[in-house]
Design a protein around this motif. Structure first.
Motif, PDB file in Angstrom:
ATOM      1  N   LEU A 253       5.420   0.251 -53.185  1.00 25.26           N
ATOM      2  CA  LEU A 253       3.763  -0.283 -53.135  1.00 25.26           C
ATOM      3  C   LEU A 253       3.005   0.732 -51.963  1.00 25.26           C
ATOM      4  CD1 LEU A 253       5.360  -3.801 -51.537  1.00 25.26           C
ATOM      5  CD2 LEU A 253       4.381  -3.316 -53.888  1.00 25.26           C
ATOM      6  N   GLY A 254       3.615   1.674 -51.274  1.00 25.91           N
ATOM      7  CA  GLY A 254       2.704   2.459 -50.725  1.00 25.91           C
ATOM      8  C   GLY A 254       3.172   2.460 -49.456  1.00 25.91           C
ATOM      9  N   SER A 255       2.904   3.815 -48.657  1.00 26.86           N
ATOM     10  CA  SER A 255       3.360   3.984 -47.318  1.00 26.86           C
ATOM     11  C   SER A 255       3.192   3.015 -46.229  1.00 26.86           C
ATOM     12  CB  SER A 255       3.392   5.516 -46.809  1.00 26.86           C
ATOM     13  OG  SER A 255       1.999   5.741 -46.829  1.00 26.86           O
ATOM     14  N   GLU A 256       1.789   2.315 -46.560  1.00 23.91           N
ATOM     15  CA  GLU A 256       1.371   1.167 -45.508  1.00 23.91           C
ATOM     16  C   GLU A 256       2.141   0.176 -45.473  1.00 23.91           C
ATOM     17  OE1 GLU A 256      -0.750   0.485 -49.507  1.00 23.91           O
ATOM     18  OE2 GLU A 256      -0.194   2.267 -48.405  1.00 23.91           O
ATOM     19  N   MET A 257       3.106  -0.097 -46.465  1.00 26.04           N
ATOM     20  CA  MET A 257       3.989  -1.305 -46.574  1.00 26.04           C
ATOM     21  C   MET A 257       5.377  -0.902 -46.069  1.00 26.04           C
ATOM     22  SD  MET A 257       2.187  -3.796 -47.164  1.00 26.04           S
ATOM     23  CE  MET A 257       0.299  -3.800 -47.237  1.00 26.04           C
ATOM     24  N   ASP A 258       5.460   0.279 -45.609  1.00 25.43           N
ATOM     25  CA  ASP A 258       6.894   0.595 -44.971  1.00 25.43           C
ATOM     26  C   ASP A 258       7.259  -0.265 -43.788  1.00 25.43           C
ATOM     27  OD1 ASP A 258       6.971   2.588 -46.963  1.00 25.43           O
ATOM     28  OD2 ASP A 258       6.700   4.208 -45.573  1.00 25.43           O
ATOM     29  N   GLY A 259       8.516  -0.041 -43.531  1.00 21.04           N
ATOM     30  CA  GLY A 259       8.952  -0.877 -42.348  1.00 21.04           C
ATOM     31  C   GLY A 259       9.819  -2.031 -42.597  1.00 21.04           C
ATOM     32  N   TRP A 260       9.541  -3.247 -41.528  1.00 17.97           N
ATOM     33  CA  TRP A 260      10.407  -4.621 -41.703  1.00 17.97           C
ATOM     34  C   TRP A 260       9.933  -5.360 -42.958  1.00 17.97           C
ATOM     35  CZ3 TRP A 260      14.402  -4.407 -39.375  1.00 17.97           C
ATOM     36  CH2 TRP A 260      14.678  -3.973 -38.340  1.00 17.97           C
ATOM     37  N   GLN A 261      10.790  -5.660 -43.687  1.00 21.75           N
ATOM     38  CA  GLN A 261      10.739  -6.528 -44.890  1.00 21.75           C
ATOM     39  C   GLN A 261      11.488  -7.888 -45.036  1.00 21.75           C
ATOM     40  OE1 GLN A 261       8.965  -4.710 -47.594  1.00 21.75           O
ATOM     41  NE2 GLN A 261       8.851  -2.953 -46.067  1.00 21.75           N
ATOM     42  N   VAL A 262      10.842  -8.987 -45.311  1.00 21.26           N
ATOM     43  CA  VAL A 262      11.399 -10.295 -45.283  1.00 21.26           C
ATOM     44  C   VAL A 262      12.309 -10.405 -46.474  1.00 21.26           C
ATOM     45  CG1 VAL A 262      11.005 -12.874 -45.162  1.00 21.26           C
ATOM     46  CG2 VAL A 262       9.600 -11.438 -43.982  1.00 21.26           C
ATOM     47  N   LEU A 263      13.513 -10.818 -46.223  1.00 23.81           N
ATOM     48  CA  LEU A 263      14.472 -11.353 -47.132  1.00 23.81           C
ATOM     49  C   LEU A 263      15.068 -12.534 -47.032  1.00 23.81           C
ATOM     50  CD1 LEU A 263      15.539  -7.552 -47.278  1.00 23.81           C
ATOM     51  CD2 LEU A 263      15.185  -8.844 -49.582  1.00 23.81           C
ATOM     52  N   ASP A 264      15.137 -13.392 -47.782  1.00 29.10           N
ATOM     53  CA  ASP A 264      15.751 -14.890 -47.500  1.00 29.10           C
ATOM     54  C   ASP A 264      16.667 -15.205 -48.531  1.00 29.10           C
ATOM     55  OD1 ASP A 264      16.041 -17.428 -46.708  1.00 29.10           O
ATOM     56  OD2 ASP A 264      13.873 -17.854 -46.671  1.00 29.10           O
ATOM     57  N   PRO A 265      17.980 -15.298 -48.231  1.00 29.11           N
ATOM     58  CA  PRO A 265      18.875 -15.664 -49.105  1.00 29.11           C
ATOM     59  C   PRO A 265      19.313 -16.924 -49.240  1.00 29.11           C
ATOM     60  CG  PRO A 265      19.846 -14.943 -47.031  1.00 29.11           C
ATOM     61  CD  PRO A 265      18.683 -14.848 -46.909  1.00 29.11           C
ATOM     62  N   THR A 266      18.583 -17.989 -48.438  1.00 27.39           N
ATOM     63  CA  THR A 266      18.561 -19.354 -48.804  1.00 27.39           C
ATOM     64  C   THR A 266      17.871 -19.961 -49.886  1.00 27.39           C
ATOM     65  OG1 THR A 266      18.594 -19.900 -46.336  1.00 27.39           O
ATOM     66  CG2 THR A 266      17.978 -21.679 -47.425  1.00 27.39           C
ATOM     67  N   PRO A 267      18.660 -20.518 -50.973  1.00 22.19           N
ATOM     68  CA  PRO A 267      17.976 -21.002 -52.134  1.00 22.19           C
ATOM     69  C   PRO A 267      16.977 -22.103 -51.921  1.00 22.19           C
ATOM     70  CG  PRO A 267      20.169 -21.794 -51.949  1.00 22.19           C
ATOM     71  CD  PRO A 267      20.142 -20.775 -50.792  1.00 22.19           C
ATOM     72  N   GLN A 268      15.565 -21.706 -52.017  1.00 21.26           N
ATOM     73  CA  GLN A 268      14.516 -22.448 -51.915  1.00 21.26           C
ATOM     74  C   GLN A 268      13.802 -22.483 -53.183  1.00 21.26           C
ATOM     75  OE1 GLN A 268      12.652 -23.110 -47.961  1.00 21.26           O
ATOM     76  NE2 GLN A 268      13.187 -20.902 -47.949  1.00 21.26           N
TER      77      GLN A 268
END
Length: 669
Positions: free
Chosen positions: A332-347
């Protein structure tokens, strides 16, 4: 062995039968030649590294220059023990993670060959600058990789509940369970070679793990259940750590463990990511929207007497728990580095599979809904508007709009301390002073919701955060905005609700009539007694609403609030806490005082990774209101560091669990 573990920050995995190291850094193996010393002039060494069908062959040289992109093996000529020569193996910072086999062959000048075999486990390396999961602060690496306990935040934004959790990443068998999770994934089953190749990428790994924590599309770890019926499994509220869940999954032959809800899914994923070496933290979003039609509006319906109705496919969970993982995003490019949301709850499905993320937190802040993965879904969870609609006999008689309720507080555990860290400002621009003041809850916070019609404004205020065993005191302020006298019907309604469901039936209500002079403001004081809510609410929340109806114009105004009732903590005291040392017996005392208006009994469970080998349970006899009970326990710490001793009292005659924890610093003997 111990030198490698110390250098690679993997001492916690010393129970593994394989050497555990991190990529991008050299580790040492020692040769034990039988019959003669090593001759550097005539002998040569080759090493073959294998991950499944992938392999690399490298000669062992005397050059210590390593590459961040290639495997390298070398001997240190200045420190060469000819009887037991050491060989250093350095993996690239982009190597695939997993369990490697290696073959080491020594060739003599007569071309005689002598070979030995071994294995090692390679993990991501947040201490290595060239690794895509590198995080530049040591205290954060300690917290997000090495800390084997934490707090999960639940309840409501104004009355946080800190639930202790043991991540258990260094407990026996957990490392192997996490590697088995990668092996059991559909990606590995479909193409082992491609899976092994892609395991160099934390983005790929995080999506695989997000899908494998739930069992909806695969042989995943947990089965979700929000029905309230858990008789063929474990109530999600009963879990205290990830270890029991992961071990049960492996021992059952990868059958899903019953049952999980959002905080269980997230906490288990946090364990797996920390084991694999990807910095990870558990995050709670209070008033989390599930926007099924992607219009960024959640509609909530009430009757004209204040009862909340289940009329919408959209929903707001009082809290929802996911994880954030730290990684670069070259896709995505270096400006999107850092914390990433991940959600294993099946929604919702993502790419046809029940998983979510990694969605860059920066993309959510900047509303970059054009980016992968699942940014629009997460953006709605923290930013949707709420329209509260009053209906009477199928007709809309009032509408309120709230742009601040959703995502009112987003938080995680603070680095190095057992307290909350507010990260709302990482996800959204703070739009008003009102929101800012609501982002820093304290135990004395006032909870307020306001509603209005053309003629009146109504405010609902809890006088203090409700506490189990005490009356719930609240005040309604009504303001007549017009120069005419008004006669108003007043309806109060309270319903118990689970954090992710519409409320159940009304358990308390009150009705009356009031008269307002022109431009007058009046206060109405109400209370709900413990005997009226204790048997109904338990660990659930309360939806409280007031509806005012103008008896002349039939105009209606509603104010509502959803809140939890704080239960007391179990008090844990460790004797001579400053002298707690590894492998020496220690004692702790647990104390509980019954705050409820009737006797209670239950089962007390005590556990602690690195402190107690197996969970200990005690039966607590009936305890009258206001009475106190003490229970002493002994334990023998087996791991150095700051560890969490936690206790749960599961009450048998009231739907509530009392929790407590104590951080214990264990020193070397």
């Amino acid at each position: 062995m111990s030198e490698n573990l110390e250098n690679h920050k993997t001492e916690g995995f010393d129970s593994s039968d394989a050497l555990v190291v991190r990529r991008g850094a050299p580790f040492r193996i020692t040769l034990q030649l039988q019959g003669r010393p090593f001759n550097p002039r005539t002998d040569s060494v080759k090493i073959k590294i294998m991950l499944g069908r992938l392999y690399a062959v490298m000669p062992v040289t005397f050059s210590k220059t390593v590459s961040s992109t290639r495997w390298k093996a070398y001997m240190d000529q200045e420190d060469l023990n000819l009887q037991e020569p050491s060989i250093y193996i350095s993996s690239p910072a982009s190597a695939s993670v997993g369990c490697y086999k290696f073959q080491l062959c020594v060739f003599t000048k007569n071309s005689q060959r002598s070979c030995t075999f071994g294995k090692f486990i390679l993990l991501f390396n947040p201490w290595c600058r060239e690794d895509g999961v590198y995080i530049p602060f040591e205290d954060q690496r300690e917290e997000y990789i090495l800390n084997d306990s934490g707090l999960l935040f639940m309840g409501t934004a104004m009355n946080l509940v800190s639930r202790p959790w043991s991540f258990d990443q260094f407990e026996p068998g957990i490392l192997e369970a996490c590697l088995n999770l990668l092996q059991a994934s559909p990606q590995h089953q479909q193409s082992r070679k491609m899976d092994h190749l892609n395991r160099n990428d934390p983005v790929y790994i995080s999506r695989v793990v997000s899908a494998m924590i739930n069992c909806e599309d695969d042989r995943g770890v947990l089965k979700g259940n929000w029905s309230g019926d858990f008789k063929d499994g474990v109530n999600p509220s009963s879990w205290t750590g990830s270890g029991d869940i992961l071990r049960h999954w492996v021992q059952s032959g990868y059958s899903p463990v019953k049952y999980g809800q959002c905080w269980v899914f997230a906490a288990v994923m946090c364990t797996v990511m920390r084991v694999l070496g990807i910095p990870c933290r558990v995050v709670t979003n209070f008033n989390s929207a599930h926007d099924t039609n992607n219009n960024l509006v959640i509609e909530e319906f009430y009757s004209n007497t204040g009862k909340k109705l289940n009329h919408s496919r959209d929903s707001i969970w009082n809290f929802h728990v996911w994880v954030e993982c730290w990684m670069t995003r070259p896709d995505l490019g270096s400006e999107m580095d850092g914390w990433q949301v991940l959600d294993p709850t099946p929604q919702e499905r993502s790419g046809g599979v029940f998983c979510c993320g990694p969605a860059p937190v920066k993309a959510i802040m900047d509303r970059r809904i054009d980016l992968i993965f699942d940014v629009p879904f997460v953006y709605a969870e923290v930013n949707a508007d709420v329209h509260t609609i009053i209906v009477n006999e199928g007709r809309v008689v009032g509408v309120n709009k709230d742009t601040e309720k959703v995502g009112s507080l987003i938080c995680t555990k603070a680095v190095g301390f057992p307290r909350v860290q507010n990260i709302t400002g990482d996800y959204k621009h703070i739009r008003s002073p009102t929101l800012s003041s609501r982002r820093s809850p304290t135990p004395d916070s006032t909870l307020r919701r306001a509603g209005s019609s053309n003629g009146v404004v109504v405010f609902l205020t809890l006088e203090k955060a409700p506490v189990a065993g005490e009356p719930i005191h609240f005040t309604v302020k009504v303001i007549n905005k017009q120069n005419v006298t008004k006669r108003m019907k007043v309806h109060f309604n309270a319903q118990a609700k689970e954090y992710n469901h519409s409320p159940s039936d009304t358990f308390w209500e009150n009705h009356g009539v009031m008269q307002l002079a022109p431009m007058e403001a009046q206060m109405i004081h109400q209370q709900i007694l413990p005997a009226q809510y204790e048997d109904v609410v338990g660990d659930d929340l309360i939806n409280l609403a007031v509806v005012l109806e103008d008896m002349d114009t039939q105009e209606q105004a509603l104010a509502s609030e959803e809140f939890n009732i704080a239960t007391p903590e179990l008090i844990i005291e460790v004797a001579n806490a400053d002298s707690t040392v590894v492998n020496k017996q220690q004692m702790a005392t647990l104390t509980f005082t019954n705050p409820f208006s009737h006797p209670v009994s239950g089962i007390l469970s005590v556990s602690g990774a690195g402190l107690i080998q197996h969970k200990v349970q005690f039966r607590m006899p009936s305890l009258r209101p206001g009475a106190r009970v003490e229970q002493s326990i002994t334990f023998v710490p087996n791991m150095v560091g700051t560890k969490m001793l936690q206790a749960n009292l599961s009450l048998t005659n009231i739907r509530s669990t009392i929790r407590g924890f104590k951080m214990v610093t264990v020193r070397r003997a």
